[in-house]
Design an enzyme around this catalytic site. Structure first.
Site, PDB file in Angstrom:
ATOM      1  N   HIS A 135      -1.055  80.464  73.701  1.00  0.00           N
ATOM      2  CA  HIS A 135      -2.252  79.774  73.960  1.00  0.00           C
ATOM      3  C   HIS A 135      -3.109  79.572  72.947  1.00  0.00           C
ATOM      4  O   HIS A 135      -3.353  80.628  72.114  1.00  0.00           O
ATOM      5  CB  HIS A 135      -2.860  80.753  75.246  1.00  0.00           C
ATOM      6  CG  HIS A 135      -2.198  80.270  76.440  1.00  0.00           C
ATOM      7  ND1 HIS A 135      -1.936  81.473  77.430  1.00  0.00           N
ATOM      8  CD2 HIS A 135      -1.787  79.276  76.996  1.00  0.00           C
ATOM      9  CE1 HIS A 135      -1.284  80.883  78.462  1.00  0.00           C
ATOM     10  NE2 HIS A 135      -1.140  79.877  78.243  1.00  0.00           N
ATOM     11  N   GLU A 160      -5.782  81.958  71.706  1.00  0.00           N
ATOM     12  CA  GLU A 160      -5.791  83.459  71.709  1.00  0.00           C
ATOM     13  C   GLU A 160      -5.230  84.117  70.362  1.00  0.00           C
ATOM     14  O   GLU A 160      -4.102  84.521  70.254  1.00  0.00           O
ATOM     15  CB  GLU A 160      -4.671  83.657  72.947  1.00  0.00           C
ATOM     16  CG  GLU A 160      -5.170  83.590  74.449  1.00  0.00           C
ATOM     17  CD  GLU A 160      -4.419  83.625  75.456  1.00  0.00           C
ATOM     18  OE1 GLU A 160      -3.253  84.174  75.363  1.00  0.00           O
ATOM     19  OE2 GLU A 160      -4.702  83.083  76.566  1.00  0.00           O
ATOM     20  N   HIS A 169      -0.460  87.808  74.594  1.00  0.00           N
ATOM     21  CA  HIS A 169      -1.387  87.022  75.071  1.00  0.00           C
ATOM     22  C   HIS A 169      -2.777  87.791  74.821  1.00  0.00           C
ATOM     23  O   HIS A 169      -2.814  89.059  74.421  1.00  0.00           O
ATOM     24  CB  HIS A 169      -1.361  86.313  76.580  1.00  0.00           C
ATOM     25  CG  HIS A 169      -0.367  85.537  76.517  1.00  0.00           C
ATOM     26  ND1 HIS A 169      -0.616  84.184  76.855  1.00  0.00           N
ATOM     27  CD2 HIS A 169       0.955  85.653  76.710  1.00  0.00           C
ATOM     28  CE1 HIS A 169       0.617  83.585  77.187  1.00  0.00           C
ATOM     29  NE2 HIS A 169       1.527  84.374  76.795  1.00  0.00           N
ATOM     30  N   GLU A 215      -1.211  91.518  77.434  1.00  0.00           N
ATOM     31  CA  GLU A 215      -2.621  90.762  77.261  1.00  0.00           C
ATOM     32  C   GLU A 215      -3.319  91.932  76.402  1.00  0.00           C
ATOM     33  O   GLU A 215      -3.904  92.815  76.798  1.00  0.00           O
ATOM     34  CB  GLU A 215      -3.293  90.532  78.725  1.00  0.00           C
ATOM     35  CG  GLU A 215      -2.695  89.675  79.544  1.00  0.00           C
ATOM     36  CD  GLU A 215      -2.830  88.272  79.257  1.00  0.00           C
ATOM     37  OE1 GLU A 215      -3.626  87.867  78.496  1.00  0.00           O
ATOM     38  OE2 GLU A 215      -2.340  87.450  79.993  1.00  0.00           O
TER      39      GLU A 215
HETATM   40  O1  0X9 Z   1      -1.927  82.811  82.821  1.00  0.00           O
HETATM   41  C1  0X9 Z   1      -1.150  83.289  81.834  1.00  0.00           C
HETATM   42  O2  0X9 Z   1      -0.385  82.375  81.055  1.00  0.00           O
HETATM   43  C2  0X9 Z   1      -1.276  84.608  81.091  1.00  0.00           C
HETATM   44  N1  0X9 Z   1      -2.641  85.158  81.198  1.00  0.00           N
HETATM   45  S1  0X9 Z   1      -3.641  84.200  80.135  1.00  0.00           S
HETATM   46  O3  0X9 Z   1      -5.015  84.508  80.357  1.00  0.00           O
HETATM   47  N2  0X9 Z   1      -3.454  84.822  78.710  1.00  0.00           N
HETATM   48  O4  0X9 Z   1      -3.474  82.865  80.103  1.00  0.00           O
HETATM   49  C3  0X9 Z   1      -0.514  85.662  82.092  1.00  0.00           C
HETATM   50  C4  0X9 Z   1       0.810  85.377  82.155  1.00  0.00           C
HETATM   51  C5  0X9 Z   1       1.588  86.424  82.942  1.00  0.00           C
HETATM   52  N3  0X9 Z   1       2.082  85.964  84.303  1.00  0.00           N
HETATM   53  C6  0X9 Z   1       1.449  86.311  85.431  1.00  0.00           C
HETATM   54  N4  0X9 Z   1       0.252  86.754  85.589  1.00  0.00           N
HETATM   55  N5  0X9 Z   1       2.034  85.814  86.527  1.00  0.00           N
HETATM   56 ZN    ZN Z   2      -2.291  83.456  77.239  1.00  0.00          ZN
END
Ligand code: 0X9
Ligand code: ZN
Ligand code: CA
Ligand code: CA
Ligand code: CA
Length: 419
Positions: free
Chosen positions: A179, A182, A307, A380
Site C-alpha cells: 500500500h 504505508e 502494513h 500492521e
Molecule cells: O486491508 C488490508 O489490506 C490490510 N489493512 S490496511 O489498513 N494496511 O490496508 C489488512 C489485510 C489483512 N487481512 C484482513 N484483515 N482480512
Molecule cells: Zn496496508
C-alpha cells in the site's frame, strides 16, 4: 503525540497558505477523482468484524479500530450509503485538509516533505540496497522480481552466507509497501536488511544469516509510493497506478473476489482489479514466490507482509470468519495463533486472525498460505490509533524505535521457519 507538533506547524504556517496555494496547484497535477483526497474520516461506534466488513463493502475503508469504534475513510456518497444502512457516522476530518497539515508548508518536489526526510523515497531505497550489497558482497545480493505498471523494478535483497548459491536452507520472505501510503513499512524492510548485514559479526545474527536465506522486498508498489510523495504533498494514495488504481492486497489469486472482502468498483480503495493477478506488481510477487518451489517443495517457509497501521499481528484466513476451513486444519490454525501470540508478546501488538479485523479476499496472506503453505503473517505497524489519515504519516523521528520494535518478532519467525 506527533499530531500536536504538526498542528503547531500548521497553525504557524496558516498565514502563508494563500501564497502557497498556486504553487501546490501547479505541482499536484492530474487530480484523481477517486483519491483519498475526496474523502473524510469518520468514526463509527459499536462495530464488530461483521459490520466492519459491511462498511468496507460500500468501498469505504476501515483504517483502525479501538474498543469497537472504527475509524473509516469514506467519500460523501459512501458515508450517505452507510448512514442509510443505519450506521452512526461522525465526521472527524476532511482527508485533504489533514494531508495538507501533515505535509507542512515547504515542498520538496519528488520527495518527502522537509520534516520527513528520514523516510527513503524509491531512489534512496534502491541506493540503500546497492550500498548494502557493496559493503557486504558475501552475504547480500540484489535482483529484481519484475517491473511495476509504470515499468520500475521491484528490487529484492537476498541475505545469506554463500549468497550467490541457492543452498538448502529455510527461506523467509519480508515484503513491504504493498500500500503506497504505508511508508513506514519500507523503513521496516530496510531495517531488516541493515540489521542482518551490518551486524554479521554478532554470533546470534551470524547464526541466522548462515542458516537461512532471507528475502527482503522493501517496495512492492513503487509507482504508488512515488505518486504519494512526488508533488511534495502527501496524497493519501493506497493502490497501484494502473488506471484508477488496483488495491494490490485484493488482487492475489486465492479465492479472488470470493467473499465480499473487496470491491468491483474501480474507484474504491479496495478495488480488486479486472482479474486475479491483473496488477503487474502482484503478478511479479506470484512469479517470484512460485519460483521458490524447488524440486516440488516451496523453499519459503515463513513470511511477513508489513502494513500500517493499528499495531496488529494477523494470520490467515482473511476470506472467512471460520478458523478451520478448506485449507486450514485446527492444528495449523493453532500453530498460527501460537506463533502470532508469541510475536505479539515481543512487540506489544494485538494478535488476531485477519478476518477478526474484517473480511478480505485476494490478500497476500490467503494466497501465501492457501497456495504455498507459507507461515504468512501480516503486521500492521505503528501507530495503534492514528486519528485517521495521520496514522499513515508518522514523523520520521519514530522510524528507529518502531522498526527495531519488531526485531524480536522477526527473530521468532526466522526460528519457526526451521521448525
Ligand atoms: O486491508 C488490508 O489490506 C490490510 N489493512 S490496511 O489498513 N494496511 O490496508 C489488512 C489485510 C489483512 N487481512 C484482513 N484483515 N482480512
Ligand atoms: Zn496496508
Ligand atoms: Ca522529522
Ligand atoms: Ca546460505
Ligand atoms: Ca535455498
Amino acid at each position: 503525540m506527533f499530531s500536536s507538533r504538526r498542528r503547531a506547524v500548521a497553525v504557524a504556517a496558516a498565514a502563508c497558505l494563500v501564497l502557497l496555494a498556486p504553487i501546490q496547484a501547479s505541482v499536484s497535477a492530474e487530480p484523481t477523482a477517486t483519491a483519498a483526497q475526496d474523502s473524510a474520516i469518520y468514526t463509527v461506534p459499536n462495530t464488530d468484524s461483521q459490520t466492519r466488513t459491511e462498511i468496507n463493502r460500500t468501498g469505504a475503508q476501515v483504517l483502525s479500530v479501538s474498543a469497537g469504534v472504527a475509524t473509516v475513510e469514506a467519500t460523501a456518497a459512501q458515508a450517505e450509503q452507510l448512514r442509510a444502512a443505519g450506521f452512526a457516522l461522525r465526521e472527524e476530518t476532511k482527508v485533504a485538509e489533514a494531508l495538507q497539515q501533515l505535509s507542512g508548508t515547504e515542498r520538496v518536489p519528488g520527495d518527502f516533505p522537509p520534516d520527513d526526510q528520514g523516510f527513503h523515497n524509491y531512489d534512496e531505497m534502491v541506493a540503500e540496497l546497492d550500498a548494502t550489497v557493496s559493503e557486504h558482497p558475501d552475504i547480500a545480493a540484489k535482483s529484481s522480481i519484475g517491473t511495476s505498471f509504470e515499468g520500475r523494478d521491484i528490487p529484492v535483497l537476498k541475505i545469506s552466507d554463500n549468497v550467490a548459491q541457492d543452498e538448502d536452507e529455510p527461506e523467509v520472505l519480508f515484503n513491504c509497501n504493498q500500500h503506497a501510503r504505508e511508508h513506514l513499512t519500507t523503513e521496516m524492510c530496510l531495517h531488516i536488511a541493515q540489521r542482518f548485514t551490518d551486524n554479521y559479526t554478532d554470533p546470534a545474527i551470524k547464526d541466522v544469516v548462515d542458516n537461512r536465506e532471507i528475502w527482503v522486498i522493501p517496495v512492492v508498489n513503487p509507482d504508488g509510493s512515488i505518486y504519494d510523495v512526488e508533488s511534495g504533498q502527501y496524497q493519501g494514495w493506497r493502490k497501484n497506478r494502473q488506471d484508477t488504481g488496483t488495491d494490490l492486497n485484493r488482487n492475489w489469486g486465492y479465492l479472488w473476489g470470493c467473499c465480499g472482502g473487496s470491491s468491483d468498483n474501480p474507484d474504491a480503495e479496495t478495488y480488486r482489479g479486472t482479474a486475479e493477478w491483473s496488477a503487474p506488481e502482484t503478478a511479479a510477487m506470484r512469479d517470484f514466490i512460485d519460483s521458490r518451489v524447488v524440486g516440488g517443495t516451496q523453499q519459503i517457509k515463513a513470511a511477513i507482509d508489513f502494513h500500517t497501521y493499528s499495531e496488529l499481528v494477523l494470520w490467515p484466513f482473511g476470506h472467512t470468519f471460520d478458523d478451520v476451513t478448506d485449507g486450514m486444519t485446527q492444528e495449523e490454525y493453532d500453530r498460527f495463533a501460537r506463533i502470532g501470540g508469541e510475536m505479539a508478546g515481543s512487540n506489544g501488538y494485538t494478535p488476531q486472525q485477519s478476518s477478526d479485523l474484517y473480511i478480505t479476499d485476494g490478500d497476500s496472506l490467503d494466497w501465501m498460505w492457501g497456495q504455498h503453505r507459507i507461515l504468512a503473517f501480516t503486521f500492521e505497524m505503528y501507530p495503534a490509533e492514528g486519528g485517521g489519515i495521520d496514522g499513515f504519516y508518522p514523523p520520521d523521528e519514530v522510524i528507529q524505535q518502531e522498526t527495531a520494535r519488531n526485531d524480536g518478532a522477526v527473530d521468532i519467525l526466522l526460528r519457526e521457519a526451521g521448525a
